[in-house]
Design a protein around this motif. Structure first.
Motif, PDB file in Angstrom:
ATOM      1  N   ASN A  40      -3.324  -8.935   9.920  1.00 23.79           N
ATOM      2  CA  ASN A  40      -2.863  -7.648   9.402  1.00 23.79           C
ATOM      3  C   ASN A  40      -2.823  -6.682  10.582  1.00 23.79           C
ATOM      4  OD1 ASN A  40      -2.802  -4.944   8.406  1.00 23.79           O
ATOM      5  ND2 ASN A  40      -3.584  -5.619   6.439  1.00 23.79           N
ATOM      6  N   ALA A 100       1.062  -8.853   8.481  1.00 28.78           N
ATOM      7  CA  ALA A 100       1.197  -7.859   7.420  1.00 28.78           C
ATOM      8  C   ALA A 100       1.249  -6.467   8.044  1.00 28.78           C
ATOM      9  CB  ALA A 100       0.023  -7.950   6.443  1.00 28.78           C
ATOM     10  N   GLU A 101       1.762  -5.527   7.260  1.00 29.55           N
ATOM     11  CA  GLU A 101       1.890  -4.121   7.641  1.00 29.55           C
ATOM     12  C   GLU A 101       2.802  -3.909   8.845  1.00 29.55           C
ATOM     13  OE1 GLU A 101      -1.249  -1.334   7.409  1.00 29.55           O
ATOM     14  OE2 GLU A 101      -2.333  -2.391   5.823  1.00 29.55           O
ATOM     15  N   HIS A 193       0.282  -9.958   0.977  1.00 28.61           N
ATOM     16  CA  HIS A 193      -0.495  -8.733   1.191  1.00 28.61           C
ATOM     17  C   HIS A 193      -0.646  -8.105  -0.184  1.00 28.61           C
ATOM     18  CE1 HIS A 193      -1.065  -4.607   3.393  1.00 28.61           C
ATOM     19  NE2 HIS A 193      -2.153  -5.024   2.767  1.00 28.61           N
ATOM     20  N   ASP A 235      -3.655 -10.902   3.559  1.00 28.43           N
ATOM     21  CA  ASP A 235      -4.651  -9.893   3.226  1.00 28.43           C
ATOM     22  C   ASP A 235      -4.658  -9.795   1.706  1.00 28.43           C
ATOM     23  OD1 ASP A 235      -6.106  -7.633   2.656  1.00 28.43           O
ATOM     24  OD2 ASP A 235      -5.018  -6.307   4.024  1.00 28.43           O
ATOM     25  N   ASP A 277      -9.172 -11.292   4.413  1.00 26.50           N
ATOM     26  CA  ASP A 277      -8.045 -12.047   4.969  1.00 26.50           C
ATOM     27  C   ASP A 277      -8.372 -13.528   4.781  1.00 26.50           C
ATOM     28  OD1 ASP A 277      -6.472  -9.771   6.349  1.00 26.50           O
ATOM     29  OD2 ASP A 277      -8.530  -9.500   7.043  1.00 26.50           O
TER      30      ASP A 277
END
Length: 341
Positions: A40, A100-101, A193, A235, A277
């Motif tokens: 992440n 992620a993100e 996520h 995540d 995670d």
């Protein structure tokens, strides 16, 4: 940081299937193991002020965070060094990296094209999601190690109150990507996520249940289609102790339980390590051990509690120069079987 660069070089030389000096990929053995990583990257936004979301505008050169091109490129380099460090630790670079993100494909292209990763054979699988913050999941994979078959974003659906219709949840999609391993075996990755715990217990639990049920449906569908090797990573915004994850068994095995029982985490919250995670795998992949990768140059002393914690890019509005409040996680998958003949 000379020692970081030497680790990067060692990782490149140690990996037998990296891109060669001319950019060509080196053949890999059908019986090879596969390295899988998830990270992440916490608010990995494009620095250009072209976002339609409040968060995206905040993370721009003129936004509140002063997210400049220089800071963006520093984060790209830090992420790349983290991936190369993981390769040095594990004796191989990851063949697949779930992230992620990330805001958009531009961020991922710059990561691969403007850092030490540019000489390697990583490719991108990414789709925009309906998340209101404008953050998505994505997958990076080694073209010389995995042959791309197909990919799609899988929305999360909820029943509309008082109706028979379904509506798409405004959150991150689950990314499904299918490949062939060097020996021809199919393998699928599901990058997640899941919704966070914000918004109240009742609302957040319901949204995370939708995500888990959708993940189970996708895993069932893959297995029914003959894809026996399935890896779900991401995540999950909750620890392995969440009883919701029992609904994934026996189709997917939760590999985070031993680490959770040992008190090992990927994120530190109010002085306590939590493992949110996670990896889940199908029975054909056995029960491999997952790891949390505590990257030395991406952690800092915890001034409020004992020990250290991951080095974030920002602490509130204050720029720190790190990557994320999450450590990455790692999984080495067992060798495949040659089915190409």
């Amino acid at each position: 940081m000379k020692w970081v660069l030497s680790i990067c070089v060692a990782a490149i030389l140690a990996d037998s299937a990296l891109a060669g000096p001319s950019g060509d990929t080196v053949a890999s053995s059908p019986g090879d193991t596969l390295g899988v990583m998830f990270w992440n990257l916490e608010n990995f936004f494009d620095y250009r002020n072209d976002s339609t979301t409040v968060a995206g505008a905040e993370f721009s050169s003129r936004g509140e965070r002063r997210w400049t091109r220089k800071r963006f490129e520093a984060k790209c380099n830090a992420v790349a060094k983290g991936i190369l460090w993981a390769g040095g630790q594990e004796g191989r670079l990851p063949d697949a990296i779930g992230v992620a993100e990330v805001e958009n494909a531009f961020v991922l292209r710059r990561l691969l094209q403007s850092t030490a990763l540019r000489k390697l054979d990583y490719r991108i699988v990414h789709f925009d999601s309906p998340d209101p913050r404008g953050i998505d999941v994505a997958l990076l994979y080694r073209e010389g190690r995995l042959r791309f078959i197909r990919a799609k974003p899988c929305h999360l659906y909820a029943d509309s109150a008082g109706t028979r219709s379904r509506e798409v949840l405004c959150t991150r999609d689950i990314l499904l990507a299918e490949f062939e391993r060097p020996g021809g075996e199919p393998i699928a990755f599901l990058v997640n996520h899941h919704p966070s715990k914000y918004g109240g217990a009742q609302v957040s639990v319901a949204r995370r249940r939708v995500a888990v049920e959708r993940l189970r449906f996708l895993a069932d569908s893959l297995l029914a289609a003959g894809v026996e090797q399935v890896v779900a990573m991401g995540d999950f915004n909750d620890t392995p102790a969440n009883p919701l994850y029992r609904e994934l068994a026996p189709v997917l095995t939760n590999l985070g339980e031993p680490l959770h029982r040992a008190g090992i985490g990927s994120i530190k919250y109010q002085g306590r390590w939590e493992l949110i995670d996670l990896f889940f795998v199908s029975p054909a992949l056995g029960n491999p051990a997952m790891k949390v990768l505590e990257i030395p140059f991406l952690q800092v002393r915890d001034r409020s509690f004992a020990g250290t914690k991951p080095l974030r890019t920002y602490s509130g509005p204050r720029y720190l120069g790190g990557v994320s409040d999450h450590f990455p996680i790692w999984l080495t998958l067992p060798p495949g079987v040659d089915v190409s003949n």
